[in-house]
Design a protein around this motif. Structure first.
Motif, PDB file in Angstrom:
ATOM      1  N   LYS A 187      -0.355 -33.004 -43.050  1.00 11.91           N
ATOM      2  CA  LYS A 187       0.808 -32.147 -43.085  1.00 11.91           C
ATOM      3  C   LYS A 187       1.692 -32.488 -43.951  1.00 11.91           C
ATOM      4  N   GLY A 188       1.680 -33.879 -44.692  1.00  8.44           N
ATOM      5  CA  GLY A 188       2.947 -34.376 -45.433  1.00  8.44           C
ATOM      6  C   GLY A 188       2.671 -33.540 -46.918  1.00  8.44           C
ATOM      7  N   PRO A 189       1.617 -33.260 -47.356  1.00  5.00           N
ATOM      8  CA  PRO A 189       1.639 -32.476 -48.640  1.00  5.00           C
ATOM      9  C   PRO A 189       2.204 -31.150 -48.600  1.00  5.00           C
ATOM     10  N   THR A 190       1.595 -30.438 -47.593  1.00  2.00           N
ATOM     11  CA  THR A 190       2.074 -28.894 -47.192  1.00  2.00           C
ATOM     12  C   THR A 190       3.638 -29.012 -46.892  1.00  2.00           C
ATOM     13  N   MET A 191       4.210 -29.974 -46.424  1.00  3.63           N
ATOM     14  CA  MET A 191       5.659 -29.962 -45.977  1.00  3.63           C
ATOM     15  C   MET A 191       6.487 -30.223 -47.225  1.00  3.63           C
ATOM     16  N   ILE A 192       6.092 -31.119 -48.319  1.00  2.99           N
ATOM     17  CA  ILE A 192       6.738 -31.447 -49.331  1.00  2.99           C
ATOM     18  C   ILE A 192       6.736 -30.129 -50.277  1.00  2.99           C
ATOM     19  N   GLN A 193       5.728 -29.237 -50.131  1.00 11.34           N
ATOM     20  CA  GLN A 193       5.610 -28.165 -50.735  1.00 11.34           C
ATOM     21  C   GLN A 193       6.186 -26.757 -50.009  1.00 11.34           C
ATOM     22  N   ASN A 194       6.858 -27.190 -48.932  1.00 10.81           N
ATOM     23  CA  ASN A 194       7.730 -25.955 -48.242  1.00 10.81           C
ATOM     24  C   ASN A 194       6.409 -25.018 -47.816  1.00 10.81           C
ATOM     25  N   SER A 195       5.306 -25.405 -47.376  1.00  9.59           N
ATOM     26  CA  SER A 195       4.324 -24.369 -46.910  1.00  9.59           C
ATOM     27  C   SER A 195       3.712 -24.595 -45.516  1.00  9.59           C
ATOM     28  N   TYR A 196       4.152 -23.633 -44.751  1.00  3.14           N
ATOM     29  CA  TYR A 196       3.920 -23.850 -43.326  1.00  3.14           C
ATOM     30  C   TYR A 196       2.881 -22.675 -42.624  1.00  3.14           C
ATOM     31  N   SER A 197       1.736 -22.372 -43.410  1.00  5.65           N
ATOM     32  CA  SER A 197       0.868 -21.383 -42.977  1.00  5.65           C
ATOM     33  C   SER A 197       0.372 -22.143 -41.602  1.00  5.65           C
ATOM     34  N   PRO A 198       0.418 -21.189 -40.321  1.00  8.73           N
ATOM     35  CA  PRO A 198       0.145 -21.852 -39.150  1.00  8.73           C
ATOM     36  C   PRO A 198      -1.253 -22.141 -38.687  1.00  8.73           C
ATOM     37  N   ALA A 199      -1.328 -23.503 -38.382  1.00 11.10           N
ATOM     38  CA  ALA A 199      -2.458 -23.823 -37.741  1.00 11.10           C
ATOM     39  C   ALA A 199      -2.231 -24.102 -36.203  1.00 11.10           C
ATOM     40  N   PHE A 200      -0.973 -25.095 -35.920  1.00  8.30           N
ATOM     41  CA  PHE A 200      -0.405 -25.031 -34.626  1.00  8.30           C
ATOM     42  C   PHE A 200       1.020 -24.575 -34.605  1.00  8.30           C
ATOM     43  N   PRO A 201       1.242 -23.101 -34.054  1.00  9.06           N
ATOM     44  CA  PRO A 201       2.415 -22.663 -34.176  1.00  9.06           C
ATOM     45  C   PRO A 201       3.298 -23.447 -33.565  1.00  9.06           C
ATOM     46  N   LEU A 202       4.757 -23.508 -34.234  1.00  7.15           N
ATOM     47  CA  LEU A 202       5.800 -24.316 -33.650  1.00  7.15           C
ATOM     48  C   LEU A 202       6.306 -23.904 -32.355  1.00  7.15           C
ATOM     49  N   LYS A 203       6.259 -22.568 -31.941  1.00 11.77           N
ATOM     50  CA  LYS A 203       6.618 -22.307 -30.742  1.00 11.77           C
ATOM     51  C   LYS A 203       5.745 -22.920 -29.528  1.00 11.77           C
ATOM     52  N   HIS A 204       4.432 -23.235 -29.655  1.00 13.74           N
ATOM     53  CA  HIS A 204       3.476 -23.669 -28.848  1.00 13.74           C
ATOM     54  C   HIS A 204       3.762 -25.437 -28.714  1.00 13.74           C
ATOM     55  N   GLN A 205       4.053 -25.968 -30.003  1.00 16.39           N
ATOM     56  CA  GLN A 205       4.555 -27.387 -29.665  1.00 16.39           C
ATOM     57  C   GLN A 205       5.856 -27.393 -29.129  1.00 16.39           C
ATOM     58  N   GLN A 206       6.540 -26.606 -29.118  1.00 16.52           N
ATOM     59  CA  GLN A 206       8.035 -26.719 -28.492  1.00 16.52           C
ATOM     60  C   GLN A 206       7.644 -26.493 -26.963  1.00 16.52           C
ATOM     61  N   LYS A 207       6.778 -25.522 -26.674  1.00 17.43           N
ATOM     62  CA  LYS A 207       6.430 -25.311 -25.221  1.00 17.43           C
ATOM     63  C   LYS A 207       5.892 -26.539 -24.717  1.00 17.43           C
ATOM     64  N   ASP A 208       5.019 -27.304 -25.268  1.00 17.79           N
ATOM     65  CA  ASP A 208       4.295 -28.682 -25.014  1.00 17.79           C
ATOM     66  C   ASP A 208       5.383 -29.788 -24.918  1.00 17.79           C
ATOM     67  N   MET A 209       6.451 -29.833 -25.703  1.00 14.09           N
ATOM     68  CA  MET A 209       7.564 -30.734 -25.486  1.00 14.09           C
ATOM     69  C   MET A 209       8.082 -30.364 -24.350  1.00 14.09           C
ATOM     70  N   ARG A 210       8.614 -29.286 -24.079  1.00 13.30           N
ATOM     71  CA  ARG A 210       9.099 -28.845 -22.805  1.00 13.30           C
ATOM     72  C   ARG A 210       8.446 -29.157 -21.762  1.00 13.30           C
ATOM     73  N   LEU A 211       7.301 -28.959 -21.598  1.00 12.88           N
ATOM     74  CA  LEU A 211       6.474 -29.341 -20.523  1.00 12.88           C
ATOM     75  C   LEU A 211       6.327 -30.814 -20.300  1.00 12.88           C
ATOM     76  N   ALA A 212       6.201 -31.229 -21.303  1.00 15.27           N
ATOM     77  CA  ALA A 212       5.903 -32.932 -21.363  1.00 15.27           C
ATOM     78  C   ALA A 212       7.120 -33.455 -20.660  1.00 15.27           C
ATOM     79  N   LEU A 213       8.347 -32.974 -21.299  1.00 14.74           N
ATOM     80  CA  LEU A 213       9.650 -33.453 -20.685  1.00 14.74           C
ATOM     81  C   LEU A 213       9.765 -33.104 -19.099  1.00 14.74           C
ATOM     82  N   ALA A 214       9.359 -31.953 -18.790  1.00 16.36           N
ATOM     83  CA  ALA A 214       9.209 -31.618 -17.343  1.00 16.36           C
ATOM     84  C   ALA A 214       8.444 -32.808 -16.457  1.00 16.36           C
TER      85      ALA A 214
END
Ligand SMILES: NC(=O)C1=CN([C@@H]2O[C@H](COP(=O)(O)OP(=O)(O)OC[C@H]3O[C@@H](n4cnc5c(N)ncnc54)[C@H](OP(=O)(O)O)[C@@H]3O)[C@@H](O)[C@H]2O)C=CC1
Ligand SMILES: O=CCCC(=O)O
Length: 296
Positions: A223-250
């Motif tokens: 992910k580091g190289p694509t982040m430096i290039q501001n490229s975020y084509s979804p492999a793991f959608p951010l909305k799902h990562q936030q769902k997982d953080m929310r469920l882990a915090l619960a």
């Protein structure tokens, strides 16, 4: 249950489900697919899959059905709603939910399936789009041991390693712990990249240094190289990562585990969603760190 007969149903053809079902087809499984947006079945049908018009129709046709759905609400809807899995599940049929959900959701599904004589395991996965395409997932299964064992031929196609973790809920919890750590690490990398650039360092040099040291890991490398290039084509959608953080915090709440680092990471993912970045890759959380830097 006939997973060993190489015939399986598959519900949910998003980023992961499409790759997993394609992989099963490529490895000689007969696959009957269903997706809420039915047009997403077309490519699978071109590759040899059959279509079921509803989740119930898929379960009626197949002795074992796999699901890969976005979140708890989708996982419950596909089982409990009209034309859902419960309408056809019965003795001798297996249901394997590989979606990332919480233990409570998994337990509700387990109770409903088994009360009708069906068999259930949860089997969330570590690994993203590319490992799903390459059959290199890590499978975190729990529930009925006999169904787990019958699913091993399919799991051997989908993954590089399967873990059997005991009672229903343990697979979901393990997956949430792993993704909680991953989400926190992604925020740490984002802050590190901003700190490096802002203090006059070359972020590419930072990635090289990280990759040679004790905290080298495949995620930073990929992910580091694509982040430096501001490229975020979804492999793991951010909305799902936030769902997982929310469920882990619960899960942390339920167990009185204090997780300030994960809580801060969750805030960053929420901020990213509010900026409209939810459908991009979860590495787009980097954009929120950059915005905060420009505001300070
Ligand atoms: N992407 C990744 O790297 C990984 C994802 N996961 C987990 O796997 C699961 C799937 O992820 P991914 O494939 O990336 O997600 P996508 O967003 O690409 O796909 C989600 C799937 O769920 C379906 N869906 C959503 N809501 C409903 C609903 N109410 N009823 C029926 N179907 C619904 C979508 O159907 P439709 O096409 O109609 O919208 C689609 O098939 C998630 O739980 C995720 O957390 C786990 C490991 C890695
Ligand atoms: O749930 C998504 C996990 C993504 C990964 O393990 O790379």
């Amino acid at each position: 249950m006939a997973v060993e007969e190489k015939e399986v149903g598959f519900l949910g053809l998003g980023i992961m489900g499409k790759a997993m079902a394609t992989n099963l087809l490529r490895n000689g499984f007969k696959v009957t697919v269903w997706n809420r947006t039915l047009s997403k079945c077309d490519e699978l049908v071109e590759n040899g899959a059959s279509i079921g018009e509803t989740p119930a129709a898929v379960v009626k046709k197949c002795k074992c059905t796999i699901a890969m759905l976005s979140d708890p609400s989708a996982a419950l809807s596909v089982v409990f709603d009209k034309d859902g899995v419960l309408e056809q599940i019965c003795s001798g049929k297996g249901y394997i939910d590989m979606s990332t959900v919480d233990a409570d959701t998994s337990s509700k599904i387990n109770e409903a399936i088994t009360s009708r004589g069906g068999h259930f395991i949860e089997a969330p996965v570590s690994g993203s789009k590319k490992p799903a395409e390459d059959g290199q997932l890590v499978i975190l299964a729990a529930g009925e041991k006999a169904l787990y064992e019958e699913a091993i031929p399919a799991f051997n196609v989908l993954g590089k390693r399967s873990f059997y973790l005991g009672q229903v809920g343990n697979g979901a919890k393990m997956k949430l712990v792993v993704n909680m750590i991953m989400g926190s690490m992604m925020n740490a990398l984002s802050e590190g990249l901003v700190l490096a650039s802002t203090s006059g360092l070359d972020p590419w040099n930072l990635l090289d240094v990280l990759d040679l040291g004790a905290i080298a890991n495949p995620m930073f490398k990929m992910k580091g190289p694509t982040m430096i290039q501001n490229s975020y084509s979804p492999a793991f959608p951010l909305k799902h990562q936030q769902k997982d953080m929310r469920l882990a915090l619960a899960l942390g709440d339920e167990n009185a585990v204090s997780m300030p680092v994960a809580a801060a990471a969750n805030e960053a993912f929420k901020k990213a969603r509010s900026m409209g970045l939810g459908d991009l890759d979860f590495s787009a959380v980097f954009e929120t760190v950059k915005v905060l830097q420009h505001q300070s």
